[in-house]
Design a protein around this motif. Structure first.
Motif, PDB file in Angstrom:
ATOM      1  N   ASN A 152      29.055  31.681  38.458  1.00 21.14           N
ATOM      2  CA  ASN A 152      28.193  30.537  38.727  1.00 21.14           C
ATOM      3  C   ASN A 152      28.596  29.329  37.898  1.00 21.14           C
ATOM      4  O   ASN A 152      28.042  28.243  38.068  1.00 21.14           O
ATOM      5  CB  ASN A 152      26.723  30.896  38.428  1.00 21.14           C
ATOM      6  N   GLU A 153      29.533  29.524  36.980  1.00 22.85           N
ATOM      7  CA  GLU A 153      30.038  28.442  36.150  1.00 22.85           C
ATOM      8  C   GLU A 153      31.538  28.323  36.390  1.00 22.85           C
ATOM      9  O   GLU A 153      32.157  29.210  36.978  1.00 22.85           O
ATOM     10  CB  GLU A 153      29.754  28.720  34.665  1.00 22.85           C
ATOM     11  N   LYS A 154      32.138  27.238  35.931  1.00 24.59           N
ATOM     12  CA  LYS A 154      33.573  27.029  36.128  1.00 24.59           C
ATOM     13  C   LYS A 154      34.345  27.941  35.175  1.00 24.59           C
ATOM     14  O   LYS A 154      34.133  27.919  33.962  1.00 24.59           O
ATOM     15  CB  LYS A 154      33.939  25.574  35.887  1.00 24.59           C
ATOM     16  N   VAL A 155      35.232  28.747  35.742  1.00 23.94           N
ATOM     17  CA  VAL A 155      36.054  29.665  34.962  1.00 23.94           C
ATOM     18  C   VAL A 155      37.493  29.501  35.427  1.00 23.94           C
ATOM     19  O   VAL A 155      37.763  29.503  36.632  1.00 23.94           O
ATOM     20  CB  VAL A 155      35.595  31.136  35.157  1.00 23.94           C
ATOM     21  N   VAL A 156      38.413  29.353  34.484  1.00 21.56           N
ATOM     22  CA  VAL A 156      39.821  29.162  34.835  1.00 21.56           C
ATOM     23  C   VAL A 156      40.544  30.506  34.860  1.00 21.56           C
ATOM     24  O   VAL A 156      40.094  31.484  34.263  1.00 21.56           O
ATOM     25  CB  VAL A 156      40.519  28.197  33.852  1.00 21.56           C
ATOM     26  N   GLY A 157      41.660  30.517  35.569  1.00 19.78           N
ATOM     27  CA  GLY A 157      42.485  31.717  35.624  1.00 19.78           C
ATOM     28  C   GLY A 157      42.846  32.079  37.053  1.00 19.78           C
ATOM     29  O   GLY A 157      42.532  31.350  38.006  1.00 19.78           O
ATOM     30  N   ASP A 158      43.523  33.206  37.203  1.00 11.32           N
ATOM     31  CA  ASP A 158      43.914  33.679  38.535  1.00 11.32           C
ATOM     32  C   ASP A 158      42.661  33.964  39.355  1.00 11.32           C
ATOM     33  O   ASP A 158      41.690  34.519  38.829  1.00 11.32           O
ATOM     34  CB  ASP A 158      44.743  34.966  38.419  1.00 11.32           C
ATOM     35  N   TYR A 159      42.713  33.620  40.620  1.00 15.68           N
ATOM     36  CA  TYR A 159      41.536  33.844  41.467  1.00 15.68           C
ATOM     37  C   TYR A 159      41.954  34.105  42.909  1.00 15.68           C
ATOM     38  O   TYR A 159      43.082  33.854  43.311  1.00 15.68           O
ATOM     39  CB  TYR A 159      40.567  32.665  41.389  1.00 15.68           C
ATOM     40  N   ILE A 160      41.011  34.619  43.670  1.00 11.71           N
ATOM     41  CA  ILE A 160      41.161  34.864  45.102  1.00 11.71           C
ATOM     42  C   ILE A 160      40.137  33.982  45.806  1.00 11.71           C
ATOM     43  O   ILE A 160      38.980  33.922  45.390  1.00 11.71           O
ATOM     44  CB  ILE A 160      40.846  36.349  45.444  1.00 11.71           C
ATOM     45  N   ASN A 161      40.570  33.287  46.852  1.00  9.67           N
ATOM     46  CA  ASN A 161      39.640  32.534  47.678  1.00  9.67           C
ATOM     47  C   ASN A 161      39.243  33.446  48.826  1.00  9.67           C
ATOM     48  O   ASN A 161      40.067  33.772  49.675  1.00  9.67           O
ATOM     49  CB  ASN A 161      40.289  31.245  48.189  1.00  9.67           C
ATOM     50  N   TYR A 162      37.982  33.873  48.824  1.00  9.99           N
ATOM     51  CA  TYR A 162      37.515  34.815  49.828  1.00  9.99           C
ATOM     52  C   TYR A 162      36.265  34.268  50.491  1.00  9.99           C
ATOM     53  O   TYR A 162      35.270  33.976  49.827  1.00  9.99           O
ATOM     54  CB  TYR A 162      37.235  36.175  49.180  1.00  9.99           C
ATOM     55  N   LYS A 163      36.334  34.084  51.797  1.00  6.84           N
ATOM     56  CA  LYS A 163      35.233  33.529  52.590  1.00  6.84           C
ATOM     57  C   LYS A 163      34.736  32.204  52.004  1.00  6.84           C
ATOM     58  O   LYS A 163      33.532  31.949  51.891  1.00  6.84           O
ATOM     59  CB  LYS A 163      34.082  34.532  52.700  1.00  6.84           C
ATOM     60  N   GLY A 164      35.700  31.390  51.586  1.00  5.24           N
ATOM     61  CA  GLY A 164      35.380  30.071  51.062  1.00  5.24           C
ATOM     62  C   GLY A 164      34.827  30.054  49.651  1.00  5.24           C
ATOM     63  O   GLY A 164      34.401  29.012  49.163  1.00  5.24           O
ATOM     64  N   GLN A 165      34.839  31.199  48.991  1.00  7.66           N
ATOM     65  CA  GLN A 165      34.309  31.297  47.620  1.00  7.66           C
ATOM     66  C   GLN A 165      35.425  31.706  46.656  1.00  7.66           C
ATOM     67  O   GLN A 165      36.324  32.462  47.012  1.00  7.66           O
ATOM     68  CB  GLN A 165      33.182  32.334  47.551  1.00  7.66           C
ATOM     69  N   LYS A 166      35.330  31.217  45.435  1.00  8.45           N
ATOM     70  CA  LYS A 166      36.328  31.525  44.411  1.00  8.45           C
ATOM     71  C   LYS A 166      35.894  32.757  43.620  1.00  8.45           C
ATOM     72  O   LYS A 166      34.818  32.763  43.004  1.00  8.45           O
ATOM     73  CB  LYS A 166      36.479  30.319  43.473  1.00  8.45           C
ATOM     74  N   TYR A 167      36.729  33.783  43.650  1.00  9.77           N
ATOM     75  CA  TYR A 167      36.502  35.009  42.888  1.00  9.77           C
ATOM     76  C   TYR A 167      37.605  35.122  41.842  1.00  9.77           C
ATOM     77  O   TYR A 167      38.785  35.221  42.191  1.00  9.77           O
ATOM     78  CB  TYR A 167      36.521  36.229  43.803  1.00  9.77           C
TER      79      TYR A 167
END
Length: 196
Positions: A152-167
């Motif tokens: 729910n807060e901004k977190v940097v690092g590797d991520y997956i964009n899944y269904k328009g959401q950043k995981y």
């Protein structure tokens, strides 16, 4: 739902270090549930991610971990849970431990001496969902399992964009890796998303 078996309580002492402090607590688990899982046929990993946990183990984990994270910012709380799962258990592959593939339900990590990437991912996902109310997905790489968390807060690092959401990647097996760090050998691999 959690299976309803007669209670045969056992305990395991778990310990881990986070931010220069050592933590230890006792986790209770129901041996009769473990005995039931011994006969459970190997199923798709989604079954384990979606499973609940026995009341005794749930209470132990809540009592042991919730006081440590309740005052922390979200990303620090996730990092503490991640460090717990990364370091409180010894690693061994299923082939080494059982001579075959075996996925653990969350309770089983507290019974067996060793666990692997699928087992730790299942437990971490449970803790992040249950204790912090966060959305988690599984990341199924060729030969490896990890998780990713929608913060729910901004977190940097590797991520997956899944269904328009950043995981953001949270790898429960990559010992001492922070939030957002993918295990190097899987950094360029395509992961299949396991929706919880």
């Amino acid at each position: 739902k959690s299976i309803n078996t007669k209670e045969l309580l056992k305990t395991k002492d778990v310990k881990f270090e986070f931010d220069g402090k050592e933590y230890a607590f006792e986790v209770k688990y129901n041996q009769n549930a473990i005995n039931f899982y011994n006969d459970y046929p190997l199923a798709d990993i989604e079954v384990y991610f979606d499973a609940t946990i026995t009341p005794q183990t749930k209470e132990s984990l809540t009592d042991g971990l919730l006081p440590l994270i309740k005052e922390l910012p979200e990303s620090e709380a996730v990092m503490l849970l991640l460090r717990f799962v990364q370091t409180a258990f010894e690693y061994q592959t299923d082939q080494q431990q059982f001579g075959k593939e075996k996925f653990f339900f969350p309770d089983e990590l507290f019974h067996y001496h060793y666990s692997d990437c699928e087992d730790r991912s299942v437990l971490f996902a449970y803790l992040a969902k249950e204790l912090l109310g966060l959305d988690v997905i599984g990341l199924n790489y060729p030969g490896h399992m990890a998780t990713a968390v929608k913060f729910n807060e901004k977190v940097v690092g590797d991520y997956i964009n899944y269904k328009g959401q950043k995981y953001v990647v949270c790898d429960p097996t990559f010992v001492n890796a922070p939030i957002g760090q993918t295990m190097p050998q899987f950094a360029d691999a395509n992961a299949i998303v396991v929706e919880l």
